[in-house]
Motif scaffolding. Structure first.
Motif, mmCIF file in Angstrom:
data_model
loop_
_atom_site.group_PDB
_atom_site.id
_atom_site.type_symbol
_atom_site.label_atom_id
_atom_site.label_comp_id
_atom_site.label_asym_id
_atom_site.label_seq_id
_atom_site.Cartn_x
_atom_site.Cartn_y
_atom_site.Cartn_z
ATOM 1 N N THR A 1 38.531 34.990 42.205
ATOM 2 C CA THR A 1 38.070 36.006 43.157
ATOM 3 C C THR A 1 38.443 35.620 44.579
ATOM 4 O O THR A 1 38.914 36.462 45.363
ATOM 5 N N THR B 1 42.881 38.701 33.546
ATOM 6 C CA THR B 1 44.338 38.745 33.424
ATOM 7 C C THR B 1 44.901 37.340 33.202
ATOM 8 O O THR B 1 45.812 37.144 32.389
ATOM 9 N N LYS C 1 42.702 37.181 42.618
ATOM 10 C CA LYS C 1 43.269 37.357 41.285
ATOM 11 C C LYS C 1 42.171 37.718 40.294
ATOM 12 O O LYS C 1 40.990 37.553 40.568
ATOM 13 N N ASP C 2 42.599 38.209 39.140
ATOM 14 C CA ASP C 2 41.668 38.643 38.104
ATOM 15 C C ASP C 2 41.609 37.585 37.007
ATOM 16 O O ASP C 2 42.613 37.289 36.356
#
Length: 397
Positions: A50, A58, A54-55
């Motif tokens: 976070t 994923t 980015k996720d």
């Protein structure tokens, strides 16, 4: 070295439901410790991702090798990428069991193949932790079994156990196959070894463990005066187990060979990825470049890491590690260290080599519980931070 299958009960079924329930109750502390350490890794990954925009989902389910497994699950084999510098990346490099499970699971539950891969990996990692507990308990007692499962969760690359990769599935199959050998359940050992051989190329290490242990078992019986059919009758299921063990690995190897029109088809596919085995020449050159250049500190750390895993292996052998574990762990280590290709993946390639952790687990079992768990907690925290840093980087694990 300890007896090949100490206190084994040849022919005893692996799936004795009351015994399995009792075993699960004994393993509950190990599974809880494993789950807590992996949850810590996921929480740290979520926060780190976070912050970096980015996720985390994923990173776990839809990057690098996970994308290839998902593509095979959705479309079958046949996808190839030709890169500008001439490399040819074929999806035939990826063994079929994980994508088959992704496809099957996503067909019966409302999950995408990628999320099905995550579920398979998470469940398989728990199954692996149970097998590690059972192995540690058998060899060194309850506390060692708990410590072994916890240490495997807390290795620096432990985050891979929570990714839609095949390492967790492979380790679960391999660990239960070796436990079956230790307890004289040869047919189950062969079936699980065959499934492990459908999961990763290193499935050959499980086959080697089954075959070498079976050969030494028969040789010992021969030297004891038991020969021929009498020797096989003394080990019910040994011959079927030996015959079953290589079917998965050899079957996929031969299927790729037929598809490619060459007996070396799978090796050719790996060569297209820049992978293969050269006896460690490329890895030694890579290490030498690090030690002789501005990345000396990284090279020194890598050298110390390699020395540590070799020392752990030798330590386990000197302590009398049972033959199937010694053969399996040594083969996984040898294949990882002698492979060429992307060297950043070598720690991940050694993730299934859980027998290397047995000396540490046995040592922790002898320590005061507070000190032992403090040590595990510190290692787990370091693993969580490293895993988050690793996955948020640019290269694949």
């Amino acid at each position: 070295m300890n007896d090949l299958a100490s206190a084994a009960v040849p022919g005893r079924p692996l799936c004795d439901v009351p015994a399995a329930r009792a075993a699960l109750r004994r393993a509950a502390p190990a599974l809880a410790a494993f789950a807590a350490i992996r949850l810590l890794g996921l929480v740290v990954l979520g926060v780190w991702s976070t912050v970096n925009g980015k996720d985390w989902h994923t990173l776990l389910a839809a990057r690098w090798d996970a994308l290839w497994y998902t593509r095979v699950a959705e479309q079958g084999y046949g996808f190839t990428v030709r890169l500008p510098h001439g490399a040819v990346h074929s999806d035939l490099a990826f063994f079929p069991l994980l994508p088959s499970l992704e496809r099957g699971l996503s067909a019966v539950v409302p999950l995408s193949p990628a999320d099905a891969g995550l579920m398979v990996s998470w469940l398989a990692s728990l199954a692996a932790a149970w097998a590690l507990y059972a192995t540690g308990e058998r060899l060194h007692g309850h506390r060692a079994g708990v410590a072994l499962a916890a240490l495997w969760a807390a290795v620096p690359v432990g985050i891979v156990q929570s990714m839609a990769y095949s390492e967790s599935l492979f380790t679960a199959l391999a660990a239960w196959a070796l436990y079956a050998v230790l307890t004289g359940r040869w047919v189950w050992a062969g079936v699980l070894a065959s499934l492990a051989g459908l999961t990763r190329p290193v499935g050959a290490a499980v086959v080697a463990a089954v075959w070498v242990t079976a050969a030494v078992t028969l040789w010992r019986q021969r030297t004891g005066g038991v020969r021929g059919r009498a020797a096989l009758r003394a080990q019910p299921g040994l011959l079927p187990g030996v015959l079953l063990a290589p079917l998965g690995w050899c079957g996929y190897f031969l299927w790729v060979a037929a598809r490619q029109g060459s007996f070396t088809g799978y090796l050719d596919v790996q060569a297209g990825w820049g992978n293969g085995f050269d006896g460690g020449i490329a890895f030694t050159a890579f290490l030498g470049d690090l030690l002789s250049g501005p990345s000396f500190a990284a090279g020194l750390g890598l050298l110390l890491g390699v020395g540590l895993v070799i020392w752990l292996y030798l330590r386990g052998v000197r302590q009398g590690q049972p033959l199937p574990l010694a053969v399996y762990g040594g083969t996984v280590l040898l294949l990882a260290l002698t492979a060429k290709g992307y060297f950043g993946s070598k720690p991940r390639l050694m993730l299934p080599a859980y027998p290397l952790l047995l000396p540490l687990a046995a040592g922790l079992a002898r320590r005061h519980p507070v000190r032992a768990w403090l040590a595990v907690g510190l290692v787990a925290a370091g693993s969580a931070a490293y895993g988050a840093f690793w996955l948020n980087g640019s290269g694949p694990p």
